[in-house]
Design a protein around this motif. Structure first.
Motif, short mmCIF file in Angstrom:
data_model
loop_
_atom_site.label_atom_id
_atom_site.label_comp_id
_atom_site.label_asym_id
_atom_site.label_seq_id
_atom_site.Cartn_x
_atom_site.Cartn_y
_atom_site.Cartn_z
N PRO A 11 0.81 -1.23 0.00
CA PRO A 11 0.00 0.00 0.00
C PRO A 11 0.84 1.28 0.00
CG PRO A 11 -0.96 -1.61 1.50
CD PRO A 11 0.36 -2.17 1.07
N ALA A 12 1.94 1.29 0.74
CA ALA A 12 2.79 2.49 0.78
C ALA A 12 3.48 2.71 -0.57
CB ALA A 12 3.82 2.37 1.90
N TYR A 13 3.95 1.64 -1.19
CA TYR A 13 4.59 1.79 -2.50
C TYR A 13 3.61 2.32 -3.54
CZ TYR A 13 8.84 -0.61 -0.96
OH TYR A 13 10.02 -0.94 -0.32
N PHE A 14 2.40 1.77 -3.56
CA PHE A 14 1.40 2.26 -4.50
C PHE A 14 1.11 3.74 -4.28
CE2 PHE A 14 0.35 -2.13 -5.56
CZ PHE A 14 -0.10 -2.02 -6.86
N ALA A 15 0.89 4.12 -3.03
CA ALA A 15 0.49 5.50 -2.73
C ALA A 15 1.59 6.50 -3.00
CB ALA A 15 0.04 5.59 -1.27
N SER A 16 2.84 6.03 -3.11
CA SER A 16 3.96 6.95 -3.35
C SER A 16 3.94 7.53 -4.75
CB SER A 16 5.29 6.21 -3.13
OG SER A 16 5.53 5.29 -4.20
N ALA A 17 3.20 6.91 -5.67
CA ALA A 17 3.30 7.25 -7.09
C ALA A 17 2.39 8.41 -7.49
CB ALA A 17 2.97 6.03 -7.93
N ASP A 18 2.77 9.06 -8.57
CA ASP A 18 1.91 10.03 -9.24
C ASP A 18 1.24 9.42 -10.46
OD1 ASP A 18 2.44 12.66 -7.77
OD2 ASP A 18 4.47 11.98 -8.22
N ALA A 19 1.82 8.34 -10.96
CA ALA A 19 1.21 7.59 -12.05
C ALA A 19 1.71 6.15 -11.97
CB ALA A 19 1.55 8.19 -13.41
N PHE A 20 0.80 5.21 -12.16
CA PHE A 20 1.16 3.79 -12.13
C PHE A 20 1.18 3.27 -13.56
CE2 PHE A 20 0.31 -0.76 -11.58
CZ PHE A 20 1.33 -1.08 -10.69
N LEU A 21 2.27 2.62 -13.94
CA LEU A 21 2.48 2.20 -15.33
C LEU A 21 2.00 0.77 -15.57
CD1 LEU A 21 6.07 3.63 -15.95
CD2 LEU A 21 3.85 4.76 -16.27
N LEU A 22 1.18 0.61 -16.61
CA LEU A 22 0.76 -0.72 -17.06
C LEU A 22 0.91 -0.79 -18.59
CD1 LEU A 22 -2.44 -1.38 -14.88
CD2 LEU A 22 -0.22 -2.54 -14.72
N PRO A 23 2.16 -0.81 -19.06
CA PRO A 23 2.42 -0.80 -20.51
C PRO A 23 2.44 -2.20 -21.11
CG PRO A 23 4.48 -0.56 -19.33
CD PRO A 23 3.40 -0.70 -18.28
N TYR A 24 1.38 -2.96 -20.92
CA TYR A 24 1.37 -4.37 -21.32
C TYR A 24 1.56 -4.55 -22.83
CZ TYR A 24 -0.12 -6.22 -16.80
OH TYR A 24 -0.17 -6.61 -15.48
N SER A 25 2.22 -5.65 -23.18
CA SER A 25 2.40 -6.00 -24.58
C SER A 25 1.05 -6.35 -25.20
CB SER A 25 3.36 -7.18 -24.71
OG SER A 25 2.85 -8.32 -24.04
N ARG A 26 1.01 -6.36 -26.53
CA ARG A 26 -0.27 -6.49 -27.23
C ARG A 26 -0.94 -7.84 -26.98
NH1 ARG A 26 -2.39 -3.18 -30.62
NH2 ARG A 26 -0.44 -2.08 -31.06
N ASP A 27 -0.18 -8.88 -26.66
CA ASP A 27 -0.80 -10.19 -26.47
C ASP A 27 -1.43 -10.35 -25.08
OD1 ASP A 27 1.58 -10.22 -25.12
OD2 ASP A 27 2.21 -12.20 -25.82
#
Length: 285
Positions: free
Chosen positions: A191-207
């Protein structure tokens, strides 16, 4: 069992992993459950309503096999994907469950754990960093991202061995701008790691076309998501106003997404936070 004690509901939980085996025994399952209800739970279902460009043959084959498995066994499908509407063979949609004490209130704690200043704009990626998660794409963008004043990339998780050398070079080239927690992280610290962010990256590949448990946790933490536009993740980010999307492999689209989230004013951030909280609440156990 139902109230009469004569009929029961059977649930097969792993159709993703055992589709071929299930299909071989579909008629047997139909016979032994003829007086009962049979349901199959499946995680990846996009190919049932959309043939993925570049994977059309595989998608078509999976669609045919899944339809045969359900039809021969007279089973109904339960999914995690709300784009697949309930019908004759579709029983309904399950929430994408999450749990834990995820909250924007943990932002300061997370910043301390990562050693980050409060005014840094933190892009967070969590979990094993590999091609499926688009880490090669992120690596290719680092020179441009690091030219943006105040932007910091935080990685919590292991780096796939194919990218260790390039990532180490990037860290040396941009000291203090790339933070890496190279360890297994206990659930209590997430929870602390998540809350530290300004944007969470989910750059998943196309498959990758399903969803991710991290999406709900980011939303519950009040953190906007920057994801690829395809698949269920991209759909939810757009549909529920959880952040911004970009086209897979499109550097300019990704950078525009970062700029969009960074430029949001207080009202826009508050609106997005409210929508994110609503989404997380709907999905929560």
């Amino acid at each position: 069992l139902d109230a009469s004690g004569q009929s029961a509901r059977f649930v097969f939980m792993a159709l993703d992993d055992y589709l071929a085996a299930y299909l071989r025994h579909a008629l047997v399952l139909r016979r032994i459950t003829r007086n009962h209800e049979l349901y199959c739970v499946k995680y990846r279902v996009e190919y049932l309503f959309r043939l993925n460009p570049g994977l059309r043959l595989r998608s078509f084959v999976l669609r045919v096999l899944t339809s045969m498995a359900l039809g021969l066994s007279r089973a109904r499908l339960v999914t995690f994907d709300e784009r697949l509407q309930p019908g004759r063979r579709i029983a309904g949609v399950l929430p994408d469950p999450w749990f834990g004490d995820f909250s924007p209130r943990k932002r300061e704690q997370g910043r301390r754990m990562l050693g980050l200043a409060d005014d840094a704009f933190v892009l967070l990626s969590l979990g094993k960093q590999d091609r499926r998660k688009g880490f090669d794409f992120i690596l290719s963008l680092l020179p441009e991202l690091m030219r943006k004043e105040g932007v910091v990339l935080a990685i919590v998780g292991r780096i796939d061995k194919a990218f260790v050398e390039a990532f180490d070079l990037a860290k040396r080239s941009h000291p203090g701008r790339i933070v890496h927690i190279d360890a297994f992280v206990p659930e209590s610290d997430l929870p602390a790691y998540f809350a530290s962010a300004d944007a969470f990256l989910l750059p998943y590949s196309r498959d990758f076309t399903a969803t991710s448990g991290t999406l709900c946790r980011a939303a519950a933490s009040g953190v906007p998501v920057l994801s690829t536009a395809h698949g269920l993740v991209g759909h939810r980010v757009r549909q529920d106003g959880l952040g911004a999307t970009f086209d897979f492999g499109d550097a300019a689209s990704f950078v525009s997404g970062v700029d969009l989230l960074r430029a949001a004013d207080e009202g826009e951030r508050a609106t997005r936070a409210g929508r994110s909280a609503d989404f997380a609440s709907r999905m929560s156990l």
